[in-house]
Motif scaffolding. Structure first.
Motif, PDB file in Angstrom:
ATOM      1  N   ASN A 139       0.848  -1.184   0.000  1.00 53.08           N
ATOM      2  CA  ASN A 139       0.000   0.000   0.000  1.00 53.08           C
ATOM      3  C   ASN A 139       0.891   1.244   0.000  1.00 53.08           C
ATOM      4  OD1 ASN A 139       0.822   0.568   2.698  1.00 53.08           O
ATOM      5  ND2 ASN A 139      -0.928  -0.517   3.566  1.00 53.08           N
ATOM      6  N   ARG A 140       0.270   2.385   0.062  1.00 47.08           N
ATOM      7  CA  ARG A 140       1.020   3.655  -0.042  1.00 47.08           C
ATOM      8  C   ARG A 140       2.157   3.742   0.979  1.00 47.08           C
ATOM      9  NH1 ARG A 140      -1.742   9.529   1.305  1.00 47.08           N
ATOM     10  NH2 ARG A 140       0.109  10.843   1.002  1.00 47.08           N
ATOM     11  N   TYR A 141       1.857   3.448   2.233  1.00 46.17           N
ATOM     12  CA  TYR A 141       2.849   3.625   3.291  1.00 46.17           C
ATOM     13  C   TYR A 141       3.930   2.554   3.244  1.00 46.17           C
ATOM     14  CZ  TYR A 141      -0.646   6.914   4.877  1.00 46.17           C
ATOM     15  OH  TYR A 141      -1.529   7.957   4.934  1.00 46.17           O
ATOM     16  N   GLU A 142       3.550   1.332   2.882  1.00 38.85           N
ATOM     17  CA  GLU A 142       4.542   0.276   2.710  1.00 38.85           C
ATOM     18  C   GLU A 142       5.470   0.578   1.546  1.00 38.85           C
ATOM     19  OE1 GLU A 142       1.529  -3.142   4.478  1.00 38.85           O
ATOM     20  OE2 GLU A 142       1.628  -2.733   2.329  1.00 38.85           O
ATOM     21  N   GLY A 148      11.757   4.334  -0.150  1.00 39.37           N
ATOM     22  CA  GLY A 148      12.386   5.557   0.341  1.00 39.37           C
ATOM     23  C   GLY A 148      11.810   6.808  -0.272  1.00 39.37           C
ATOM     24  N   CYS A 149      10.714   6.666  -1.013  1.00 38.07           N
ATOM     25  CA  CYS A 149      10.063   7.812  -1.675  1.00 38.07           C
ATOM     26  C   CYS A 149       8.866   8.284  -0.850  1.00 38.07           C
ATOM     27  CB  CYS A 149       9.552   7.421  -3.059  1.00 38.07           C
ATOM     28  SG  CYS A 149      10.799   6.871  -4.225  1.00 38.07           S
ATOM     29  N   GLN A 150       8.704   9.575  -0.734  1.00 36.33           N
ATOM     30  CA  GLN A 150       7.478  10.118  -0.174  1.00 36.33           C
ATOM     31  C   GLN A 150       6.418  10.091  -1.267  1.00 36.33           C
ATOM     32  OE1 GLN A 150       7.191  10.898   2.962  1.00 36.33           O
ATOM     33  NE2 GLN A 150       5.056  11.611   2.926  1.00 36.33           N
ATOM     34  N   ILE A 151       5.258   9.540  -1.000  1.00 37.68           N
ATOM     35  CA  ILE A 151       4.255   9.354  -2.048  1.00 37.68           C
ATOM     36  C   ILE A 151       3.077  10.298  -1.837  1.00 37.68           C
ATOM     37  CG2 ILE A 151       2.638   7.722  -3.098  1.00 37.68           C
ATOM     38  CD1 ILE A 151       4.574   5.476  -2.425  1.00 37.68           C
ATOM     39  N   GLU A 152       2.951  11.231  -2.755  1.00 36.89           N
ATOM     40  CA  GLU A 152       1.848  12.195  -2.729  1.00 36.89           C
ATOM     41  C   GLU A 152       1.120  12.265  -4.067  1.00 36.89           C
ATOM     42  OE1 GLU A 152       0.990  13.629  -0.004  1.00 36.89           O
ATOM     43  OE2 GLU A 152       2.767  13.273   1.253  1.00 36.89           O
ATOM     44  N   SER A 153       1.739  11.749  -5.127  1.00 34.33           N
ATOM     45  CA  SER A 153       1.199  11.912  -6.474  1.00 34.33           C
ATOM     46  C   SER A 153       1.348  10.622  -7.268  1.00 34.33           C
ATOM     47  CB  SER A 153       1.938  13.038  -7.197  1.00 34.33           C
ATOM     48  OG  SER A 153       3.302  12.668  -7.398  1.00 34.33           O
ATOM     49  N   ASP A 156       4.915   9.952  -7.939  1.00 31.24           N
ATOM     50  CA  ASP A 156       5.572   9.356  -6.776  1.00 31.24           C
ATOM     51  C   ASP A 156       5.310   7.857  -6.715  1.00 31.24           C
ATOM     52  OD1 ASP A 156       6.439  11.883  -6.007  1.00 31.24           O
ATOM     53  OD2 ASP A 156       4.760  12.192  -4.617  1.00 31.24           O
ATOM     54  N   MET A 157       4.082   7.454  -6.997  1.00 32.56           N
ATOM     55  CA  MET A 157       3.737   6.033  -7.006  1.00 32.56           C
ATOM     56  C   MET A 157       4.552   5.294  -8.069  1.00 32.56           C
ATOM     57  SD  MET A 157      -0.440   6.286  -6.600  1.00 32.56           S
ATOM     58  CE  MET A 157      -0.725   4.513  -6.591  1.00 32.56           C
ATOM     59  N   GLN A 158       4.691   5.928  -9.227  1.00 31.14           N
ATOM     60  CA  GLN A 158       5.456   5.312 -10.307  1.00 31.14           C
ATOM     61  C   GLN A 158       6.931   5.169  -9.943  1.00 31.14           C
ATOM     62  OE1 GLN A 158       4.386   8.155 -13.334  1.00 31.14           O
ATOM     63  NE2 GLN A 158       2.719   6.885 -14.136  1.00 31.14           N
ATOM     64  N   ALA A 159       7.487   6.207  -9.330  1.00 35.73           N
ATOM     65  CA  ALA A 159       8.890   6.159  -8.918  1.00 35.73           C
ATOM     66  C   ALA A 159       9.103   5.090  -7.857  1.00 35.73           C
ATOM     67  CB  ALA A 159       9.322   7.523  -8.386  1.00 35.73           C
ATOM     68  N   ALA A 160       8.156   4.974  -6.932  1.00 34.29           N
ATOM     69  CA  ALA A 160       8.258   3.965  -5.877  1.00 34.29           C
ATOM     70  C   ALA A 160       8.206   2.566  -6.462  1.00 34.29           C
ATOM     71  CB  ALA A 160       7.131   4.164  -4.859  1.00 34.29           C
ATOM     72  N   ALA A 161       7.299   2.341  -7.403  1.00 37.52           N
ATOM     73  CA  ALA A 161       7.183   1.022  -8.032  1.00 37.52           C
ATOM     74  C   ALA A 161       8.489   0.635  -8.722  1.00 37.52           C
ATOM     75  CB  ALA A 161       6.027   1.022  -9.032  1.00 37.52           C
ATOM     76  N   GLN A 162       9.117   1.590  -9.389  1.00 39.09           N
ATOM     77  CA  GLN A 162      10.370   1.313 -10.093  1.00 39.09           C
ATOM     78  C   GLN A 162      11.509   1.017  -9.118  1.00 39.09           C
ATOM     79  OE1 GLN A 162       9.922   5.000 -12.386  1.00 39.09           O
ATOM     80  NE2 GLN A 162      10.123   3.807 -14.256  1.00 39.09           N
TER      81      GLN A 162
END
Length: 271
Positions: A139-142, A148-153, A156-162
């Motif tokens: 999920n968002r927080y996991e 290590g990315c702050q997810i607000e957009s 951000d979700m795309q960068a976190a997935a990568q």
């Protein structure tokens, strides 16, 4: 009669909305035989969790070995593993028993942002289990912790997935259930090649307990049936969305999704 078999390695939810109970109902809905290895027993209801008791590591290992060495499994899903010792033992069993089609729901932080396991367990999950996963569904927080990315957009979700993909898993699904506005109902998929936004309709309901468990279990069930990974994810998302439309208004708090929605719909018509 031969049927696909799936294994869930997770905690027991006494309220029946999440964990092992939700996983087995999801497997059954998909006509997949469900097996289980219980990692912990919780005393919980629609209002929250009152107590958590871990099972001995040897008991968790014995359950996994009993199922895999005799029955065999076509897909496995992990949920709440609770502590570092259990996570390490499960990771070792995945290696030794050559478990494939592993769906890791990294139950580390609740949808509201409350951390559920300690930092050592998080490191063990990241370094030992996730590299063996076929897909990880944070999920968002996991996803924030793992990337290590702050997810607000959406970006951000795309960068976190990568970034999470670089941990060694073939595919990542960052769930947007904890996001707000237009990002509600949007999950981000990345498999090293395709970066996709997977969107479903938003269901306005407070009865959402067990959605994360149910999604991961549905992915595993579809993999057990032989579907390719992206198709398994898309079908699982459709299943959860429909189940949300039939959420159960039980208890005094947050009810679960309606896993057996065709029966609920049929029963309502009969009444």
């Amino acid at each position: 009669m031969s049927v696909p078999v799936a294994l869930t390695i997770a905690g027991s939810d006494s309220g029946g909305g999440a964990g092992i109970q939700a996983d087995l109902r999801t497997f059954a809905f998909h006509c997949v035989h469900g097996t289980s290895a219980i990692t912990c027993v919780t005393a919980q209801n629609t209002l929250g969790v009152n107590r958590v008791d871990p099972l001995p590591v040897a008991a968790v290992v014995a359950q996994i070995q009993a199922v895999v060495t005799d029955i065999g499994v076509q897909a496995t899903k992990t949920g709440m593993l609770l502590n570092q010792e259990i996570i390490l033992a499960v990771a070792q069993q995945v290696t030794e028993l050559k478990i494939t089609n592993l769906v890791v729901d990294p139950v580390m932080v609740s949808r509201t942002g409350a951390q559920l396991i300690d930092d050592g367990a998080i490191v063990c999950l990241r370094d030992r289990l996730i590299p063996q996963a076929t897909i990880v569904t944070p999920n968002r927080y996991e996803a924030q912790i793992l990337s290590g990315c702050q997810i607000e957009s959406l970006a951000d979700m795309q960068a976190a997935a990568q970034r999470i993909h670089k941990l060694g898993t073939p595919a990542v699904l960052v769930k947007g259930g904890g996001m707000s506005g237009d990002l509600r109902g949007v999950d981000v998929w990345f498999d090293g090649e395709q970066l996709l936004s997977l969107t479903t309709s938003v269901v306005e309901t407070t009865n959402t307990h067990g959605t994360g468990c149910t999604l991961a279990a549905a992915i595993a069930a579809n993999l057990a049936q032989g579907k390719d990974l992206l198709t398994a994810v898309q079908k699982a998302k459709d299943y959860v969305t429909t189940a949300l439309n039939y959420g159960l208004s039980i208890g005094k708090g947050q009810g679960p999704v309606g896993h057996f929605f065709p029966l609920i719909a049929h029963n309502n018509r009969a009444i």
